[in-house]
Write a protein that holds these residues in place. Structure first.
Motif, PDB file in Angstrom:
ATOM      1  N   UNK A 235       0.761  -1.277   0.082  1.00 60.30           N
ATOM      2  CA  UNK A 235      -0.016   0.095  -0.001  1.00 60.30           C
ATOM      3  C   UNK A 235       0.894   1.258   0.094  1.00 60.30           C
ATOM      4  N   UNK A 236       0.773   1.976  -1.139  1.00 65.29           N
ATOM      5  CA  UNK A 236       1.511   3.298  -1.174  1.00 65.29           C
ATOM      6  C   UNK A 236       0.771   4.489  -0.959  1.00 65.29           C
ATOM      7  N   UNK A 237       1.409   5.424  -0.162  1.00 65.27           N
ATOM      8  CA  UNK A 237       0.828   6.798   0.143  1.00 65.27           C
ATOM      9  C   UNK A 237       1.940   7.680   0.407  1.00 65.27           C
ATOM     10  N   UNK A 238       1.752   8.927  -0.307  1.00 68.07           N
ATOM     11  CA  UNK A 238       2.811   9.953  -0.143  1.00 68.07           C
ATOM     12  C   UNK A 238       4.079   9.493  -0.926  1.00 68.07           C
ATOM     13  N   UNK A 239       3.815   8.629  -1.806  1.00 70.31           N
ATOM     14  CA  UNK A 239       4.979   8.047  -2.609  1.00 70.31           C
ATOM     15  C   UNK A 239       5.862   7.015  -1.993  1.00 70.31           C
ATOM     16  N   UNK A 240       5.251   6.514  -1.098  1.00 68.21           N
ATOM     17  CA  UNK A 240       6.183   5.378  -0.075  1.00 68.21           C
ATOM     18  C   UNK A 240       5.074   4.410   0.331  1.00 68.21           C
ATOM     19  N   UNK A 241       5.757   3.221   0.557  1.00 66.70           N
ATOM     20  CA  UNK A 241       4.844   2.081   1.180  1.00 66.70           C
ATOM     21  C   UNK A 241       4.636   2.782   2.713  1.00 66.70           C
ATOM     22  N   UNK A 242       3.311   2.152   3.125  1.00 65.53           N
ATOM     23  CA  UNK A 242       3.094   2.854   4.385  1.00 65.53           C
ATOM     24  C   UNK A 242       3.960   2.249   5.559  1.00 65.53           C
ATOM     25  N   UNK A 243       4.374   1.026   5.095  1.00 62.57           N
ATOM     26  CA  UNK A 243       5.183   0.276   6.150  1.00 62.57           C
ATOM     27  C   UNK A 243       6.435   1.072   6.272  1.00 62.57           C
ATOM     28  N   UNK A 244       7.003   2.212   5.613  1.00 60.12           N
ATOM     29  CA  UNK A 244       7.996   2.819   5.938  1.00 60.12           C
ATOM     30  C   UNK A 244       7.776   4.091   7.015  1.00 60.12           C
ATOM     31  N   UNK A 245       6.595   4.206   7.474  1.00 62.45           N
ATOM     32  CA  UNK A 245       6.003   5.228   8.210  1.00 62.45           C
ATOM     33  C   UNK A 245       6.226   4.525   9.755  1.00 62.45           C
ATOM     34  N   UNK A 246       7.158   5.520  10.636  1.00 63.34           N
ATOM     35  CA  UNK A 246       7.249   4.974  11.937  1.00 63.34           C
ATOM     36  C   UNK A 246       5.798   4.739  12.592  1.00 63.34           C
ATOM     37  N   UNK A 247       4.890   5.203  12.625  1.00 58.86           N
ATOM     38  CA  UNK A 247       3.597   4.967  13.215  1.00 58.86           C
ATOM     39  C   UNK A 247       2.992   3.770  12.917  1.00 58.86           C
ATOM     40  N   UNK A 248       3.334   3.265  11.656  1.00 55.82           N
ATOM     41  CA  UNK A 248       2.845   1.919  11.105  1.00 55.82           C
ATOM     42  C   UNK A 248       3.661   0.575  11.693  1.00 55.82           C
ATOM     43  N   UNK A 249       5.059   1.145  11.539  1.00 55.08           N
ATOM     44  CA  UNK A 249       6.201   0.075  12.018  1.00 55.08           C
ATOM     45  C   UNK A 249       5.986  -0.050  13.652  1.00 55.08           C
ATOM     46  N   UNK A 250       5.617   0.693  14.285  1.00 58.93           N
ATOM     47  CA  UNK A 250       5.372   0.643  15.752  1.00 58.93           C
ATOM     48  C   UNK A 250       4.240  -0.027  16.296  1.00 58.93           C
ATOM     49  N   UNK A 251       3.208   0.232  15.269  1.00 54.68           N
ATOM     50  CA  UNK A 251       2.077  -0.739  15.449  1.00 54.68           C
ATOM     51  C   UNK A 251       2.067  -2.057  15.022  1.00 54.68           C
ATOM     52  N   UNK A 252       2.967  -2.494  14.092  1.00 58.80           N
ATOM     53  CA  UNK A 252       3.279  -3.674  13.752  1.00 58.80           C
ATOM     54  C   UNK A 252       4.006  -4.446  14.688  1.00 58.80           C
ATOM     55  N   UNK A 253       5.079  -3.734  15.435  1.00 58.75           N
ATOM     56  CA  UNK A 253       5.808  -3.998  16.343  1.00 58.75           C
ATOM     57  C   UNK A 253       5.046  -4.288  17.651  1.00 58.75           C
ATOM     58  N   UNK A 254       4.232  -3.555  18.012  1.00 58.63           N
ATOM     59  CA  UNK A 254       3.587  -4.012  19.277  1.00 58.63           C
ATOM     60  C   UNK A 254       2.332  -5.041  19.061  1.00 58.63           C
ATOM     61  N   UNK A 255       1.910  -5.247  17.741  1.00 61.29           N
ATOM     62  CA  UNK A 255       1.024  -6.391  17.695  1.00 61.29           C
ATOM     63  C   UNK A 255       1.897  -7.828  17.754  1.00 61.29           C
ATOM     64  N   UNK A 256       3.221  -7.724  17.166  1.00 73.41           N
ATOM     65  CA  UNK A 256       4.160  -8.846  17.259  1.00 73.41           C
ATOM     66  C   UNK A 256       4.514  -9.241  18.521  1.00 73.41           C
ATOM     67  N   UNK A 257       4.750  -8.148  19.393  1.00 70.44           N
ATOM     68  CA  UNK A 257       5.178  -8.186  20.847  1.00 70.44           C
ATOM     69  C   UNK A 257       4.024  -8.994  21.773  1.00 70.44           C
ATOM     70  N   UNK A 258       2.857  -8.351  21.552  1.00 68.49           N
ATOM     71  CA  UNK A 258       1.829  -9.028  22.235  1.00 68.49           C
ATOM     72  C   UNK A 258       1.464 -10.274  21.951  1.00 68.49           C
ATOM     73  N   UNK A 259       1.544 -10.911  20.494  1.00 69.15           N
ATOM     74  CA  UNK A 259       1.293 -12.057  20.225  1.00 69.15           C
ATOM     75  C   UNK A 259       2.247 -13.019  20.737  1.00 69.15           C
ATOM     76  N   UNK A 260       3.392 -12.652  20.715  1.00 69.88           N
ATOM     77  CA  UNK A 260       4.604 -13.675  21.163  1.00 69.88           C
ATOM     78  C   UNK A 260       4.290 -13.840  22.746  1.00 69.88           C
ATOM     79  N   UNK A 261       4.015 -12.785  23.462  1.00 71.15           N
ATOM     80  CA  UNK A 261       3.973 -12.753  24.854  1.00 71.15           C
ATOM     81  C   UNK A 261       2.837 -13.720  25.294  1.00 71.15           C
ATOM     82  N   UNK A 262       1.520 -13.556  24.551  1.00 71.78           N
ATOM     83  CA  UNK A 262       0.722 -14.599  24.707  1.00 71.78           C
ATOM     84  C   UNK A 262       0.821 -16.136  24.332  1.00 71.78           C
TER      85      UNK A 262
END
Length: 396
Positions: A282-309
């Motif tokens: 998914x590209x917005x503002x000329x870049x994949x949205x996975x390049x934006x820190x807010x999205x990257x941190x959200x993905x990181x939080x999701x991964x951490x919560x899953x692994x803890x559970x």
């Protein structure tokens, strides 16, 4: 030298033996190649899980994971059961629920019944459904009003049951009804008995009628309200000791809650994996949205919560397999995983933006189904009650 804490892969290696990795891979390949395409096709139209998926699960031994080898099962433990459940739930929550139609049944069987029936269960030929909850007896299971009265060599059953998933397609029902003439207000759990009701797959016998529950998710099979009107079963249909059915009903809670935790983790993992794929394309503002820190941190939080559970679930499954009593820890695993699953799947919908609120992407399915994990097998509030009993003692 600085000590480095174990990462998820190293921590998992302490649990995942070569045999377990093989079972996990078998389940993962089946889930992704066979189950996921069917889920994507049938869930949007509320279609029914095809017989061929059930037959394939039987061929792989999935219905007999917890059944001893002497009775035709694989004879592995709750840990392996949860591994398979997570993989199947990653594709479709409902298919992971089919596991319990085999492995989760058989409580109260006599040795003769176990020898006769468990091989058929392991082959997927004798799958069951529970008729336990009622409109006024959900969390308060001891408050059953469905009654069974003795009439000669038969029991006559009258009353209604709710939330009976798979009741139509099952080969038998395990029904819980009050057999004592009067309820003891001080100890209402006494006087409840369990019955084995054998039936033809695909319908209900005379004396039982069913009404489908209109659900927002958990599609692929039907959940029923059942009405028993003078339904008769032979005296031999009694499971276990008369009046002790409540104990049979609660005897499998630790396994059931570990299983539900695994399923919630599978749903959350599906949401995470779908989100990772989406943010990379998914590209917005000329870049994949996975390049934006807010999205990257959200993905990181999701991964951490899953692994803890997951690590908590692994610990609980291991303790159950070792024969330990871990009702509080099992409640924690179920609570943590189900609450996490709703947060993670909701975050996945947010990451997908407007697309996440359509049926064009599977994240809405993961979100709908994750919401259910906070309710079935004991609500989150019931889990907190169980957990709080250990440090504070049982409430009056």
């Amino acid at each position: 030298m600085t000590h480095r804490p174990e990462g998820p892969a190293k921590a998992a290696a302490r649990y995942l033996t070569e045999e377990r990795v093989g079972i996990q891979k078998l389940a993962r390949d089946f889930a992704m190649k066979e189950v996921l395409p069917v889920a994507n096709e049938l869930d949007p139209v509320q279609g029914t899980i095809p017989d061929r998926l059930r037959e394939q699960m039987a061929e792989m031994g999935f219905f007999g994971l917890l059944i001893p080898e002497e009775h035709g099962g694989l004879g592995v433990g709750v840990f392996e059961y949860c591994l398979v459940a997570e993989e199947l739930a990653r594709a479709w929550l409902s298919v992971s629920g089919l596991l319990a139609r085999g492995n989760g049944m058989g409580g109260g069987f006599t040795p003769e019944q176990r020898a006769e029936m468990l091989p058929k269960v392991a082959r997927g030929e004798y799958l069951g459904a529970y008729a336990l909850s009622e409109a006024e007896a959900g969390s308060d299971v001891a408050n059953l009003s469905c009654r069974a009265r003795r009439d000669g060599d038969e029991w006559v059953i009258d009353g209604t049951k709710m939330w009976c998933t798979y009741a139509d397609q099952s080969d038998y029902l395990v029904l819980f009804a009050r057999t004592a003439p009067d309820k003891d207000p001080a100890k209402p759990h006494r006087g409840i008995s369990a019955f084995l009701i054998e039936k033809e797959r695909g319908g209900f016998p005379a004396g039982i009628t069913g009404t489908k529950v209109r659900k927002i998710g958990y599609h692929g099979w039907h959940t029923w309200e059942l009405a028993f009107d003078g339904f008769r079963v032979p005296a031999s249909a009694l499971l276990g000791e008369e009046g002790k059915g409540f104990y049979l009903a609660v005897s499998g809670l630790e396994v059931g809650r570990a299983h539900t935790a695994a399923r919630a983790i599978g749903l959350a993992r599906a949401a995470l994996e779908d989100s990772i794929a989406y943010v990379q394309q998914r590209v917005q503002f000329g870049r994949p949205i996975g390049d934006f820190q807010s999205i990257r941190f959200k993905i990181a939080e999701m991964a951490a919560e899953i692994e803890a559970a997951r690590q908590l679930m692994y610990s609980v499954a291991t303790e159950i397999d070792l024969g330990g009593c871990c009702s509080g820890e099992a409640a924690m695993a179920k609570f943590v995983a189900s609450e996490m699953a709703e947060r993670v799947t909701s975050a996945a919908v947010q990451i997908h933006g407007g697309a996440g609120y359509t049926t064009d992407f599977a994240v809405e399915r993961h979100w709908r189904d994750a919401r259910l994990t906070r309710i079935f097998e004991g609500t989150s509030e019931i889990q907190l009650r169980v957990i709080s009993d250990e440090p504070l003692g049982k409430a009056p």
